[in-house]
Design a protein around this motif. Structure first.
Motif, PDB file in Angstrom:
ATOM      1  N   GLY A 126      -5.509 -13.174  59.681  1.00  0.00           N
ATOM      2  CA  GLY A 126      -6.221 -11.973  59.245  1.00  0.00           C
ATOM      3  C   GLY A 126      -7.362 -11.658  60.185  1.00  0.00           C
ATOM      4  N   ARG A 127      -8.061 -12.697  60.653  1.00  0.00           N
ATOM      5  CA  ARG A 127      -9.094 -12.516  61.687  1.00  0.00           C
ATOM      6  C   ARG A 127      -8.470 -12.590  63.071  1.00  0.00           C
ATOM      7  N   ILE A 128      -7.398 -13.381  63.188  1.00  0.00           N
ATOM      8  CA  ILE A 128      -6.689 -13.541  64.453  1.00  0.00           C
ATOM      9  C   ILE A 128      -5.299 -12.951  64.281  1.00  0.00           C
ATOM     10  N   GLU A 129      -4.824 -12.232  65.280  1.00  0.00           N
ATOM     11  CA  GLU A 129      -3.499 -11.623  65.210  1.00  0.00           C
ATOM     12  C   GLU A 129      -2.433 -12.673  64.929  1.00  0.00           C
ATOM     13  N   GLU A 130      -1.447 -12.299  64.126  1.00  0.00           N
ATOM     14  CA  GLU A 130      -0.416 -13.248  63.704  1.00  0.00           C
ATOM     15  C   GLU A 130       0.339 -13.835  64.896  1.00  0.00           C
ATOM     16  N   ALA A 131       0.607 -13.014  65.909  1.00  0.00           N
ATOM     17  CA  ALA A 131       1.325 -13.515  67.076  1.00  0.00           C
ATOM     18  C   ALA A 131       0.507 -14.574  67.815  1.00  0.00           C
ATOM     19  N   VAL A 132      -0.817 -14.376  67.875  1.00  0.00           N
ATOM     20  CA  VAL A 132      -1.698 -15.345  68.532  1.00  0.00           C
ATOM     21  C   VAL A 132      -1.728 -16.648  67.741  1.00  0.00           C
ATOM     22  N   VAL A 133      -1.785 -16.538  66.412  1.00  0.00           N
ATOM     23  CA  VAL A 133      -1.744 -17.731  65.559  1.00  0.00           C
ATOM     24  C   VAL A 133      -0.444 -18.490  65.788  1.00  0.00           C
ATOM     25  N   GLY A 134       0.671 -17.767  65.801  1.00  0.00           N
ATOM     26  CA  GLY A 134       1.970 -18.413  65.985  1.00  0.00           C
ATOM     27  C   GLY A 134       2.066 -19.165  67.296  1.00  0.00           C
ATOM     28  N   ARG A 135       1.610 -18.545  68.370  1.00  0.00           N
ATOM     29  CA  ARG A 135       1.652 -19.213  69.681  1.00  0.00           C
ATOM     30  C   ARG A 135       0.739 -20.429  69.703  1.00  0.00           C
ATOM     31  N   ALA A 136      -0.425 -20.299  69.059  1.00  0.00           N
ATOM     32  CA  ALA A 136      -1.367 -21.417  69.036  1.00  0.00           C
ATOM     33  C   ALA A 136      -0.782 -22.617  68.297  1.00  0.00           C
ATOM     34  N   VAL A 137      -0.204 -22.362  67.125  1.00  0.00           N
ATOM     35  CA  VAL A 137       0.367 -23.453  66.325  1.00  0.00           C
ATOM     36  C   VAL A 137       1.519 -24.114  67.076  1.00  0.00           C
ATOM     37  N   GLU A 138       2.348 -23.309  67.734  1.00  0.00           N
ATOM     38  CA  GLU A 138       3.462 -23.865  68.511  1.00  0.00           C
ATOM     39  C   GLU A 138       2.945 -24.717  69.663  1.00  0.00           C
ATOM     40  N   SER A 139       1.868 -24.278  70.332  1.00  0.00           N
ATOM     41  CA  SER A 139       1.326 -25.012  71.475  1.00  0.00           C
ATOM     42  C   SER A 139       0.838 -26.398  71.086  1.00  0.00           C
ATOM     43  N   LEU A 140       0.377 -26.524  69.841  1.00  0.00           N
ATOM     44  CA  LEU A 140      -0.211 -27.789  69.385  1.00  0.00           C
ATOM     45  C   LEU A 140       0.829 -28.867  69.106  1.00  0.00           C
ATOM     46  N   LYS A 141       2.088 -28.559  69.297  1.00  0.00           N
ATOM     47  CA  LYS A 141       3.143 -29.577  69.172  1.00  0.00           C
ATOM     48  C   LYS A 141       3.207 -30.450  70.417  1.00  0.00           C
ATOM     49  N   ALA A 142       2.603 -29.999  71.512  1.00  0.00           N
ATOM     50  CA  ALA A 142       2.580 -30.788  72.746  1.00  0.00           C
ATOM     51  C   ALA A 142       1.448 -31.813  72.702  1.00  0.00           C
ATOM     52  N   ASP A 143       1.515 -32.793  73.581  1.00  0.00           N
ATOM     53  CA  ASP A 143       0.475 -33.820  73.658  1.00  0.00           C
ATOM     54  C   ASP A 143      -0.795 -33.240  74.284  1.00  0.00           C
ATOM     55  N   ASP A 144      -1.929 -33.812  73.900  1.00  0.00           N
ATOM     56  CA  ASP A 144      -3.191 -33.411  74.512  1.00  0.00           C
ATOM     57  C   ASP A 144      -3.795 -34.581  75.282  1.00  0.00           C
ATOM     58  N   ASP A 145      -4.943 -34.338  75.888  1.00  0.00           N
ATOM     59  CA  ASP A 145      -5.622 -35.357  76.707  1.00  0.00           C
ATOM     60  C   ASP A 145      -6.977 -35.712  76.125  1.00  0.00           C
ATOM     61  N   ARG A 146      -7.112 -35.614  74.810  1.00  0.00           N
ATOM     62  CA  ARG A 146      -8.437 -35.844  74.211  1.00  0.00           C
ATOM     63  C   ARG A 146      -8.917 -37.278  74.402  1.00  0.00           C
ATOM     64  N   GLN A 147      -8.004 -38.236  74.428  1.00  0.00           N
ATOM     65  CA  GLN A 147      -8.442 -39.616  74.634  1.00  0.00           C
ATOM     66  C   GLN A 147      -8.942 -39.841  76.055  1.00  0.00           C
ATOM     67  N   VAL A 148      -8.311 -39.186  77.023  1.00  0.00           N
ATOM     68  CA  VAL A 148      -8.787 -39.276  78.407  1.00  0.00           C
ATOM     69  C   VAL A 148     -10.181 -38.673  78.527  1.00  0.00           C
ATOM     70  N   VAL A 149     -10.371 -37.485  77.928  1.00  0.00           N
ATOM     71  CA  VAL A 149     -11.666 -36.823  78.006  1.00  0.00           C
ATOM     72  C   VAL A 149     -12.712 -37.598  77.214  1.00  0.00           C
ATOM     73  N   ALA A 150     -12.301 -38.242  76.116  1.00  0.00           N
ATOM     74  CA  ALA A 150     -13.223 -39.119  75.392  1.00  0.00           C
ATOM     75  C   ALA A 150     -13.714 -40.244  76.300  1.00  0.00           C
ATOM     76  N   ASP A 151     -12.811 -40.815  77.089  1.00  0.00           N
ATOM     77  CA  ASP A 151     -13.213 -41.849  78.050  1.00  0.00           C
ATOM     78  C   ASP A 151     -14.192 -41.286  79.075  1.00  0.00           C
ATOM     79  N   TRP A 152     -13.941 -40.057  79.510  1.00  0.00           N
ATOM     80  CA  TRP A 152     -14.859 -39.429  80.470  1.00  0.00           C
ATOM     81  C   TRP A 152     -16.261 -39.306  79.875  1.00  0.00           C
ATOM     82  N   ILE A 153     -16.328 -38.833  78.644  1.00  0.00           N
ATOM     83  CA  ILE A 153     -17.632 -38.624  78.006  1.00  0.00           C
ATOM     84  C   ILE A 153     -18.331 -39.957  77.766  1.00  0.00           C
ATOM     85  N   ARG A 154     -17.588 -40.954  77.319  1.00  0.00           N
ATOM     86  CA  ARG A 154     -18.186 -42.287  77.116  1.00  0.00           C
ATOM     87  C   ARG A 154     -18.738 -42.833  78.430  1.00  0.00           C
ATOM     88  N   ARG A 155     -17.980 -42.651  79.498  1.00  0.00           N
ATOM     89  CA  ARG A 155     -18.454 -43.161  80.803  1.00  0.00           C
ATOM     90  C   ARG A 155     -19.704 -42.403  81.245  1.00  0.00           C
TER      91      ARG A 155
END
Length: 241
Positions: free
Chosen positions: A208-237
């Motif tokens: 409703g605030r975000i276009e439905e097509a944008v929501v759909g693409r975003a949710v689909e994209s989140l099925k892939a792996d991320d690098d949050r643990q790598v970036v967490a290591d960067w921040i800790r270092r």
């Protein structure tokens, strides 16, 4: 009798101030926590953390902490909120006294405070899993990667970087996705503290605030792996340097 066995050294853990500038939607907090708890979990063992409610006027003495993380917020740094000018002043005063990390709103606040400019982007919402090029690798970026994937959730963007900031991460959608100042201040537009599950629920809750097509693409994209643990290591270092 002399004890010739070496005694173990006491490990002194860095103490990190978590500047809470906003809160997740109330419905998501029971399962995912608030922003300070997300960052405490991201840092993991080896750090003491203490949170400060910036919107309530609480700001730490930077000289008494080894580092500070400025969280995300639904607010824009250019909005007329009484708590934003003191935060921007605090950022300017804290430079050189402690190590600074800004994320999303925190990234934008650091850029605005230190000579840059932030606006609501005409590119619209940046949501879902975004990929960023590593433009200029920094010593704390170990292991080094040519590209990272992290959750994003923003409309505002840094449109003019501070003159003394280096660009560390970039994408076509977000040219100033990562910034670094000297060796004691860094910031990120995406969210290493967000799990993909939290990001998915956050995006879907904004239908409703975000276009439905944008929501759909975003949710689909989140099925892939991320690098949050790598970036967490960067921040800790970075915070342990």
């Amino acid at each position: 009798m002399t004890d010739n066995h070496p005694q173990p050294r006491e490990t002194i853990m860095p103490t990190i101030a978590l500047l809470e500038t906003g809160r997740p939607p109330a419905a998501l907090q029971p399962a995912h926590g608030d922003y300070p708890s997300m960052f405490a979990q991201l840092l993991g063992e080896g750090f003491h953390t203490r949170s400060f409610d910036v919107q309530a006027g609480a700001l730490p003495d930077p000289a008494t902490f080894d580092g500070a993380i400025i969280t995300g917020s639904a607010a824009g740094v250019y909005e007329d909120h009484a708590w934003i000018p003191p935060l921007l002043d605090w950022i300017r005063q804290a430079r050189g006294l402690t190590r600074l990390v800004g994320v999303c709103f925190g990234h934008q606040a650091m850029a605005q405070a230190l000579g840059g400019q932030v606006e609501k982007s005409d590119r619209g919402w940046g949501v879902g899993l975004h990929r960023y090029r590593v433009v200029e690798a920094q010593p704390w970026m170990a292991p080094p990667l040519p590209e990272i994937a992290l959750s994003a959730s923003h409309q505002d963007q840094v449109v003019l970087k501070p003159a003394d900031a280096r660009v560390t991460l970039a994408s076509d959608f977000t040219p100033y996705a990562g910034l670094a100042w000297a060796d004691d201040a860094i910031s990120f537009q995406p969210h290493p503290e967000f799990s993909r599950a939290f990001t998915s629920e956050l995006v879907q809750g904004r239908r409703g605030r975000i276009e439905e097509a944008v929501v759909g693409r975003a949710v689909e994209s989140l099925k892939a792996d991320d690098d949050r643990q790598v970036v967490a290591d960067w921040i800790r270092r970075f915070l342990s340097a």
